[in-house]
Design a protein around this motif. Sequence first.
Motif, short mmCIF file in Angstrom:
data_model
loop_
_atom_site.label_atom_id
_atom_site.label_comp_id
_atom_site.label_asym_id
_atom_site.label_seq_id
_atom_site.Cartn_x
_atom_site.Cartn_y
_atom_site.Cartn_z
N SER A 120 -54.09 24.44 19.24
CA SER A 120 -54.68 23.19 19.76
C SER A 120 -54.97 22.98 20.98
N VAL A 121 -55.73 21.94 21.27
CA VAL A 121 -56.20 21.54 22.72
C VAL A 121 -55.02 21.62 23.54
N GLU A 122 -53.94 20.74 23.09
CA GLU A 122 -52.90 20.60 23.95
C GLU A 122 -51.93 21.94 24.12
N GLN A 123 -51.91 22.68 23.13
CA GLN A 123 -51.35 23.91 23.15
C GLN A 123 -52.01 24.66 24.30
N ASN A 124 -53.11 24.86 24.19
CA ASN A 124 -53.99 25.73 25.29
C ASN A 124 -53.64 25.19 26.51
N LEU A 125 -53.51 23.91 26.85
CA LEU A 125 -53.32 23.43 28.17
C LEU A 125 -51.90 23.83 28.44
N HIS A 126 -51.01 23.83 27.73
CA HIS A 126 -49.73 24.04 27.96
C HIS A 126 -49.30 25.62 28.20
N LEU A 127 -50.30 26.49 27.61
CA LEU A 127 -50.26 27.85 27.87
C LEU A 127 -50.90 27.91 29.44
N GLY A 128 -51.67 27.06 29.90
CA GLY A 128 -52.27 27.37 31.15
C GLY A 128 -51.21 27.16 32.12
N ALA A 129 -50.19 26.38 31.90
CA ALA A 129 -48.89 25.73 32.89
C ALA A 129 -47.87 26.68 32.60
N TYR A 130 -47.96 28.08 32.22
CA TYR A 130 -46.87 28.62 32.14
C TYR A 130 -45.88 29.02 33.35
N ILE A 131 -46.63 28.88 34.65
CA ILE A 131 -45.87 29.12 35.87
C ILE A 131 -45.03 27.72 36.37
N VAL A 132 -45.64 26.62 35.69
CA VAL A 132 -44.91 25.36 36.02
C VAL A 132 -43.75 25.11 35.44
N ARG A 133 -42.75 24.72 36.26
CA ARG A 133 -41.23 24.66 35.94
C ARG A 133 -41.02 23.07 35.73
N ASP A 134 -41.64 22.21 36.76
CA ASP A 134 -41.27 20.82 36.85
C ASP A 134 -41.90 20.00 35.65
N GLN A 135 -41.20 19.39 35.06
CA GLN A 135 -41.92 18.52 33.82
C GLN A 135 -42.92 17.51 34.38
N ALA A 136 -42.25 16.93 35.46
CA ALA A 136 -42.93 15.84 36.16
C ALA A 136 -44.45 16.17 36.52
N VAL A 137 -44.61 17.49 37.13
CA VAL A 137 -45.91 18.03 37.82
C VAL A 137 -46.56 18.29 36.39
N TYR A 138 -46.00 19.04 35.54
CA TYR A 138 -46.82 19.40 34.19
C TYR A 138 -47.39 18.24 33.66
N ARG A 139 -46.53 17.14 33.64
CA ARG A 139 -47.25 15.75 33.05
C ARG A 139 -48.14 15.21 33.69
N GLN A 140 -48.27 15.14 35.08
CA GLN A 140 -49.13 14.74 35.90
C GLN A 140 -50.50 15.54 36.06
N ARG A 141 -50.27 16.85 35.92
CA ARG A 141 -51.55 17.53 35.58
C ARG A 141 -52.31 17.49 34.15
N LEU A 142 -51.46 17.19 33.54
CA LEU A 142 -52.13 17.00 32.10
C LEU A 142 -52.91 15.76 31.81
N GLN A 143 -52.36 14.78 32.53
CA GLN A 143 -53.13 13.58 32.60
C GLN A 143 -54.26 13.69 33.61
N GLN A 144 -54.29 14.36 34.67
CA GLN A 144 -55.34 14.61 35.37
C GLN A 144 -56.63 15.37 34.83
N VAL A 145 -56.07 16.56 33.89
CA VAL A 145 -57.07 16.98 33.08
C VAL A 145 -57.85 16.05 32.01
N TYR A 146 -56.95 15.15 31.32
CA TYR A 146 -57.41 14.23 30.47
C TYR A 146 -58.21 13.11 31.01
#
Length: 239
Positions: free
Chosen positions: A96-122
């Motif tokens: 899915s779109v979100e699974q693709n984005l999740h795979l792009g963040a494989y080096i990101v360990r901080d969930q808060a950073v992950y959520r912030q970047r996801l919202q920036q992309v959206y």
Amino acid sequence: MSEAMLTVKDLNVAYGGVQAVRGISLEVRAGEITALLGANGAGKSSTLLAIVGSVKPGSGRVTFEGQDITAQPPEALIKKGIAMIPEGARVFARQSVEQNLHLGAYIVRDQAVYRQRLQQVYALFPRLQERREQLAGTMSGGERQMLAIGRALMSGPRLLLIDEPSLGLSPLLVEQVFDALAELNRQHGLSVLLVEQNMAQALEVAARAYVMQSGRIAIEGTAAELAASDEVRKAYLGM
């Protein structure tokens, strides 16, 4: 004047007996969009692949923020803050779109950073949020290009290398993609090396540009200088 973030010096790339890149030098300055332009077969993609270590150069040197990264593998460069979007907007079609984005963040360990970047992309590409559960393989070419950019952004790059983002897209979608690159540069200070055949569009968003011909840099200068040059307009822009 911004200092050079990426420097390529005397780069040579050959495939078998064919010399694709012939001793070129260029730089990408911090906080700028730099365009690498030229016709198909000029050596642009070979240059990009050598920069990210997908192809080993015959000679020459590549440095990023003063550190020699020549022939380092692409996965090592992601950790240094370099993301590459190859030609053809390659996405994981069965994810899915979100699974693709999740795979792009494989080096990101901080969930808060992950959520912030996801919202920036959206926020940058609202269509991706609308279709976050859709399989990437069922999307249009323009949507896949947006997804490829979004996935690259999830790693938090400081330098984005993008190969032929306009390829196969309608003029309207090309404009949307280039607007997004300009927005990323303007709002977030992202440095970009943009490889393109669509010179007129690229010169609108770039600060500086290099024109390649037969593996060499034929012309270089500010985007404004190249856009105003009669030689460039006649030979490369078809005007």
